[in-house]
Design an enzyme around this catalytic site. Structure first.
Site, PDB file in Angstrom:
ATOM      1  N   TYR A 174     -40.726 -55.046   2.077  1.00 28.82           N
ATOM      2  CA  TYR A 174     -40.200 -54.005   1.469  1.00 28.82           C
ATOM      3  C   TYR A 174     -38.878 -53.795   2.062  1.00 28.82           C
ATOM      4  O   TYR A 174     -38.518 -53.680   3.221  1.00 28.82           O
ATOM      5  CB  TYR A 174     -41.061 -52.766   2.098  1.00 28.82           C
ATOM      6  CG  TYR A 174     -40.691 -51.315   1.676  1.00 28.82           C
ATOM      7  CD1 TYR A 174     -40.739 -51.245   0.089  1.00 28.82           C
ATOM      8  CD2 TYR A 174     -40.110 -50.367   2.307  1.00 28.82           C
ATOM      9  CE1 TYR A 174     -40.443 -49.869  -0.371  1.00 28.82           C
ATOM     10  CE2 TYR A 174     -39.830 -49.165   2.117  1.00 28.82           C
ATOM     11  CZ  TYR A 174     -39.767 -48.822   0.640  1.00 28.82           C
ATOM     12  OH  TYR A 174     -39.550 -47.668  -0.069  1.00 28.82           O
ATOM     13  N   ASP A 211     -33.064 -58.225   6.479  1.00 30.01           N
ATOM     14  CA  ASP A 211     -33.358 -56.661   6.721  1.00 30.01           C
ATOM     15  C   ASP A 211     -34.020 -56.541   7.907  1.00 30.01           C
ATOM     16  O   ASP A 211     -35.274 -56.604   8.380  1.00 30.01           O
ATOM     17  CB  ASP A 211     -34.298 -56.335   5.390  1.00 30.01           C
ATOM     18  CG  ASP A 211     -34.718 -54.892   5.457  1.00 30.01           C
ATOM     19  OD1 ASP A 211     -34.517 -54.058   6.450  1.00 30.01           O
ATOM     20  OD2 ASP A 211     -35.284 -54.295   4.547  1.00 30.01           O
ATOM     21  N   LYS A 226     -33.578 -47.011  11.255  1.00 27.35           N
ATOM     22  CA  LYS A 226     -34.616 -46.608  12.216  1.00 27.35           C
ATOM     23  C   LYS A 226     -33.996 -46.392  13.732  1.00 27.35           C
ATOM     24  O   LYS A 226     -33.391 -45.350  14.077  1.00 27.35           O
ATOM     25  CB  LYS A 226     -35.993 -47.612  12.198  1.00 27.35           C
ATOM     26  CG  LYS A 226     -36.368 -47.572  10.927  1.00 27.35           C
ATOM     27  CD  LYS A 226     -37.983 -48.087  10.870  1.00 27.35           C
ATOM     28  CE  LYS A 226     -38.545 -48.532   9.574  1.00 27.35           C
ATOM     29  NZ  LYS A 226     -38.992 -47.224   8.926  1.00 27.35           N
TER      30      LYS A 226
HETATM   31  N1  HOZ Z   1     -41.660 -46.822   4.449  1.00 31.50           N
HETATM   32  C1  HOZ Z   1     -42.052 -46.368   5.698  1.00 31.50           C
HETATM   33  C2  HOZ Z   1     -43.073 -47.371   6.204  1.00 31.50           C
HETATM   34  N2  HOZ Z   1     -42.659 -48.660   5.986  1.00 31.50           N
HETATM   35  C3  HOZ Z   1     -42.823 -45.077   5.535  1.00 31.50           C
HETATM   36  C4  HOZ Z   1     -41.776 -43.837   5.655  1.00 31.50           C
HETATM   37  C5  HOZ Z   1     -42.503 -42.680   5.806  1.00 31.50           C
HETATM   38  O1  HOZ Z   1     -43.402 -42.281   5.414  1.00 31.50           O
HETATM   39  O2  HOZ Z   1     -41.710 -42.076   6.601  1.00 31.50           O
END
Ligand code: HOZ
Length: 442
Positions: free
Chosen positions: A158, A253, A281
């Site tokens: 992802y 990534d 993050k």
């Molecule tokens: N895409 C995030 C986890 N891989 C989740 C993001 C969220 O819900 O804060």
């Protein structure tokens, strides 16, 4: 033993989450699924999401006053634990000078130098506001630089929700078993080629079938968005060699893995130099900040130096930069990263032992402060393997752990995170909960 840890609740089978339930009903009138990011809706595990009132250290509290030992950590962002005192003081002080300028600040350069200290591959970089933005911009740049249109990504990886990256994606797309996203035109999707993770032959076949067309390979060098999946043997170095040979760019990534699996990310762990890198993050320490960057000859194509456009009013936001600066400073102090890694190792080895004791099939792995586990017998090398895990059993374990006061990601296909605030007794408490839960559910 800290007072937070000492007071960890004894097991209860069901917590009242009445307030969360009420808030969820109302939220669903405002937001699709009642949330602002899909996995949070708990749809794949069922039940009501925990509405968080506050967070401190290794814990979050919900609107009903329940306390949870947190292994989500804002999806990996909270590497020092929540609301770290020094970070808060620094950010509050910075806020007194203003919230957003839309103009450069000297602190942006300070943060960039810190990032480059840990990630020398980022010879030049750009600050943006989210991992999605960073990945979108890096793909545009790779296409602009190479003059090629196609990209390769891996099933279950992802890279945010940019159109061209929502093909066989991980995270929420994987969690909800969506084939891909509606609204992504076939024209866009056709330029995204996919291969199974850890399958270098499949990638070589894509290059052979698309000679001179592939601009870049983008990947999570350790996958976190399909659960935790580690690259096998020479997978990363083979990708590096292949890209160099074919004139394509290699994009790591490291939004999730950067400063998390190692201070220098997976590229430092495996000693691979990607052409472009995305970070998010941890780099913003809990504020919206992300980074893309890499080889300076490539980055010089970004406007205003070059012809690849990318911009943002909140890019390099002074409050987010301050938060990132202090977070990285504290994280980089001697012993801190090692402590996070040790706690994570204690958690994962403990889980493996407990599952073995209860004769429950479990695959679990960790690196630095990141971990993952699948209820399955066979090792997991790619998303197809991950999908063979017992997702029904995961749901039961997830809810039982939640009722024990342990907050894990509400999806069988998301990684977990340990922070500097997790104490040895927190890990022991979590393991006792896991033991009771597996004992009760087996
Ligand atoms: N895409 C995030 C986890 N891989 C989740 C993001 C969220 O819900 O804060």
């Amino acid at each position: 033993m800290s007072s937070e840890s000492k007071n960890h609740r004894q097991p209860v089978r069901s917590l009242s989450r009445k307030q969360s339930e009420n808030h969820f009903v109302e939220a669903q009138t405002c937001f699709p699924g009642g949330v602002n990011s899909p996995v949070r809706a708990f749809r794949s595990v069922g039940g009501t999401p925990v509405f968080v009132k506050r967070a401190k250290g290794a814990y979050i509290w919900d609107e009903d006053g329940n306390r949870y030992l947190d292994f989500v950590g804002s999806w990996g962002t909270a590497i020092l634990g929540h609301a770290h005192d020094e970070v808060l003081d620094f950010v509050k002080h910075r806020m007194d000078n203003g919230l957003s300028f839309g103009a450069p600040t000297k602190e942006e350069t300070e943060l960039a130098l810190k990032v480059r200290h840990y990630f020398p591959a980022l010879e030049m970089m750009r600050f943006v506001s989210s991992g999605t933005e960073a990945c979108m911009a890096s793909i545009r740049l790779a296409r602009g630089f190479t003059g090629r249109s196609k990209i390769i990504k891996f099933e279950g990886n992802y890279h945010g929700h940019g159109d061209m990256l929502l093909v066989k994606a991980g995270s929420g797309v994987a969690t909800f078993g969506l084939p891909d996203s509606a609204g992504v035109t076939s024209g866009v999707a056709q330029s995204t080629l996919t291969a199974p993770y850890n399958d270098i032959q499949a990638v070589e076949a894509l290059f052979a079938a698309n000679p001179g067309d592939i601009a870049a390979i983008i990947l999570e060098p350790i996958v976190g968005n399909a659960g935790f999946i580690r690259p096998q043997k020479s997978f990363l170095s083979d990708l590096r060699d292949l890209c160099s040979r074919e004139g394509a760019l290699l994009i790591f990534d490291e939004v999730m893995t950067g400063f998390r699996t190692h201070l220098g990310g997976v590229q430092a762990l495996y000693n691979i130099k990607p052409d472009l890198v995305t970070l998010g993050k941890v780099v913003g320490g809990g504020m919206p900040l992300a980074v893309y960057g890499g080889r300076s000859d490539i980055m010089k194509m970004v406007a205003p130096l070059g012809s690849v456009y990318q911009a943002g009013t909140l890019s390099g936001n002074p409050v987010a930069v301050a938060c990132g600066l202090k977070t990285l400073e504290v994280l980089g102090r001697p012993g801190n990263f090692a402590q996070i890694s040790l706690r994570t190792q204690e958690l994962v080895t403990g889980m493996i032992d407990i599952a073995a004791k209860h004769q429950i099939a479990l695959q679990a792995d960790h690196e630095g402060g990141m971990f993952g586990f699948f209820f399955t017998k066979s090792p997991v090398f790619n998303f197809t393997d991950a999908k063979k895990c017992d997702a029904e059993f995961f749901k039961k374990v997830f809810h039982a752990l939640l009722d024990e006061g342990c907050y894990f990601a509400p999806s069988a296909f998301e990684a977990g995170f340990v922070s500097l605030a997790h104490k040895p007794e927190d890990i022991q408490n979590a393991l006792s909960c896991f033991d009771r839960v597996l004992g009760a559910l087996k």
